[in-house]
Design a protein around this motif. Structure first.
Motif, short mmCIF file in Angstrom:
data_model
loop_
_atom_site.label_atom_id
_atom_site.label_comp_id
_atom_site.label_asym_id
_atom_site.label_seq_id
_atom_site.Cartn_x
_atom_site.Cartn_y
_atom_site.Cartn_z
N ASN A 83 5.28 -11.94 20.96
CA ASN A 83 6.47 -11.52 21.09
C ASN A 83 7.44 -11.51 19.68
OD1 ASN A 83 6.52 -11.06 24.06
ND2 ASN A 83 7.01 -13.26 23.81
N GLU A 84 6.13 -12.11 18.95
CA GLU A 84 6.76 -11.54 17.63
C GLU A 84 5.90 -10.75 16.77
OE1 GLU A 84 6.43 -15.97 15.80
OE2 GLU A 84 5.29 -15.08 15.65
N ILE A 85 7.15 -9.58 15.73
CA ILE A 85 6.82 -8.79 14.90
C ILE A 85 5.91 -9.15 13.75
CG2 ILE A 85 7.43 -6.39 14.25
CD1 ILE A 85 7.11 -6.09 17.04
N PHE A 86 4.55 -8.49 12.68
CA PHE A 86 4.65 -8.70 11.93
C PHE A 86 4.79 -7.15 10.74
CE2 PHE A 86 1.29 -8.55 8.84
CZ PHE A 86 1.24 -9.49 8.42
N ILE A 87 5.07 -7.54 9.82
CA ILE A 87 5.34 -6.55 8.94
C ILE A 87 4.41 -6.00 8.21
CG2 ILE A 87 6.69 -5.17 7.19
CD1 ILE A 87 9.51 -6.90 8.89
N ASP A 88 4.05 -5.05 7.90
CA ASP A 88 2.47 -5.14 7.98
C ASP A 88 2.77 -4.51 6.27
OD1 ASP A 88 -0.18 -5.82 6.81
OD2 ASP A 88 -0.51 -3.81 6.66
N GLN A 89 3.81 -3.14 6.08
CA GLN A 89 4.10 -3.02 4.99
C GLN A 89 5.19 -2.50 4.77
OE1 GLN A 89 1.93 -2.13 2.24
NE2 GLN A 89 -0.03 -3.29 3.43
N LEU A 90 6.17 -2.50 4.14
CA LEU A 90 7.30 -1.70 4.27
C LEU A 90 7.65 -1.34 2.75
CD1 LEU A 90 10.15 -1.73 5.14
CD2 LEU A 90 11.41 -3.72 4.38
N LEU A 91 8.29 0.03 2.22
CA LEU A 91 8.76 0.22 1.30
C LEU A 91 9.58 1.09 1.42
CD1 LEU A 91 7.80 3.10 0.49
CD2 LEU A 91 5.79 2.12 0.51
N ALA A 108 0.87 -1.62 0.09
CA ALA A 108 -0.06 0.25 0.03
C ALA A 108 0.79 0.82 -0.43
CB ALA A 108 -0.85 -0.48 1.05
N LEU A 109 0.92 2.52 -0.42
CA LEU A 109 0.64 3.70 -0.57
C LEU A 109 1.45 4.50 1.05
CD1 LEU A 109 -0.63 5.11 -4.02
CD2 LEU A 109 2.19 4.27 -3.56
N PRO A 110 1.94 4.78 1.11
CA PRO A 110 2.28 5.14 2.56
C PRO A 110 0.57 5.54 3.45
CG PRO A 110 4.23 5.69 1.80
CD PRO A 110 3.33 5.26 0.93
N SER A 111 -0.12 6.69 3.00
CA SER A 111 -1.29 7.87 2.91
C SER A 111 -2.09 6.80 2.90
CB SER A 111 -1.68 8.57 2.02
OG SER A 111 -1.49 7.71 0.16
N GLU A 112 -2.34 5.32 1.78
CA GLU A 112 -2.89 4.16 2.76
C GLU A 112 -3.06 3.95 4.01
OE1 GLU A 112 -4.45 3.49 -2.02
OE2 GLU A 112 -3.01 2.01 -1.25
N ALA A 113 -1.69 3.11 4.14
CA ALA A 113 -1.18 2.72 5.10
C ALA A 113 -1.90 3.11 6.96
CB ALA A 113 -0.49 2.20 5.01
N VAL A 119 1.73 0.23 14.58
CA VAL A 119 2.91 1.37 14.01
C VAL A 119 3.46 1.60 13.22
CG1 VAL A 119 5.00 1.42 15.37
CG2 VAL A 119 2.85 -0.07 16.64
N ASN A 120 3.53 2.94 12.70
CA ASN A 120 3.57 3.67 11.15
C ASN A 120 5.27 3.95 11.85
OD1 ASN A 120 1.37 2.80 9.65
ND2 ASN A 120 0.90 4.44 10.99
N ARG A 121 6.20 3.84 11.03
CA ARG A 121 7.57 4.54 11.36
C ARG A 121 8.27 5.28 9.33
NH1 ARG A 121 5.97 5.48 15.63
NH2 ARG A 121 7.13 4.57 17.38
N GLY A 149 12.07 5.64 3.53
CA GLY A 149 11.39 4.90 3.40
C GLY A 149 9.99 4.86 4.07
N PHE A 150 9.06 3.91 4.24
CA PHE A 150 8.62 3.61 5.32
C PHE A 150 8.09 1.99 5.52
CE2 PHE A 150 3.34 2.92 6.14
CZ PHE A 150 3.27 3.69 6.97
N ILE A 151 8.14 2.32 6.98
CA ILE A 151 7.09 0.72 7.76
C ILE A 151 5.90 0.36 8.82
CG2 ILE A 151 8.71 0.85 9.25
CD1 ILE A 151 9.68 -2.24 9.27
N GLN A 152 5.19 0.12 8.01
CA GLN A 152 4.11 0.33 9.37
C GLN A 152 3.74 -2.16 9.65
OE1 GLN A 152 -0.15 -0.52 7.40
NE2 GLN A 152 -0.67 1.22 8.92
N TYR A 153 4.41 -2.37 10.74
CA TYR A 153 4.25 -3.32 11.86
C TYR A 153 3.17 -2.99 13.05
CZ TYR A 153 7.60 -0.72 14.64
OH TYR A 153 8.14 -0.16 16.15
N HIS A 154 3.42 -4.43 13.72
CA HIS A 154 2.27 -4.63 14.78
C HIS A 154 2.54 -5.62 15.36
CE1 HIS A 154 -0.48 -7.37 12.65
NE2 HIS A 154 -0.44 -6.70 11.38
N ARG A 155 2.68 -5.71 16.56
CA ARG A 155 2.55 -7.36 17.33
C ARG A 155 1.91 -8.44 16.48
NH1 ARG A 155 6.26 -7.19 21.60
NH2 ARG A 155 6.63 -4.95 22.88
N ASN A 156 2.18 -9.35 16.37
CA ASN A 156 1.94 -10.95 16.19
C ASN A 156 0.78 -11.16 16.91
OD1 ASN A 156 0.72 -12.74 14.26
ND2 ASN A 156 2.34 -13.80 14.26
#
Length: 88
Positions: A70-78, A28-33, A44-46, A56-63
């Motif tokens: 204890n795991e992190i799920f990366i939803d978006q990375l560009l 997804a584009l950062p604006s959409e995410a 979490v957006n960074r 770049g842009f990353i969006q993640y969250h705990r699983n």
């Protein structure tokens, strides 16, 4: 390289990032995410920065979906198209 919180001061940096047209079906584009994250408070957006330059842009969250907090799920990375294929 560092991650920075998305704030009112740098959100435009994120929506100005570009990816190749053929990559749009994968991320997804950062604006959409960022917009979607307003409905999921655990996202979490960074911004990914090289010094002060947004690259770049990353969006993640705990699983939470699998109960593995204890795991992190990366939803978006560009990474911006201008710096792709440079090891970032």
């Amino acid at each position: 390289m560092n991650l920075q919180e998305i704030t009112k001061d740098n959100w435009v940096d994120m929506i100005d990032l570009e990816i190749a047209t053929e990559q749009e079906k994968y991320v997804a584009l950062p604006s959409e995410a960022i917009a979607a994250s307003k409905f999921y408070d655990y996202y979490v957006n960074r911004g990914v920065y090289l010094g002060d330059k947004p690259i770049g842009f990353i969006q993640y969250h705990r699983n939470y979906n699998d109960g593995k907090y204890n795991e992190i799920f990366i939803d978006q990375l560009l990474i911006d198209v201008s710096v792709q294929e440079q090891g970032y």
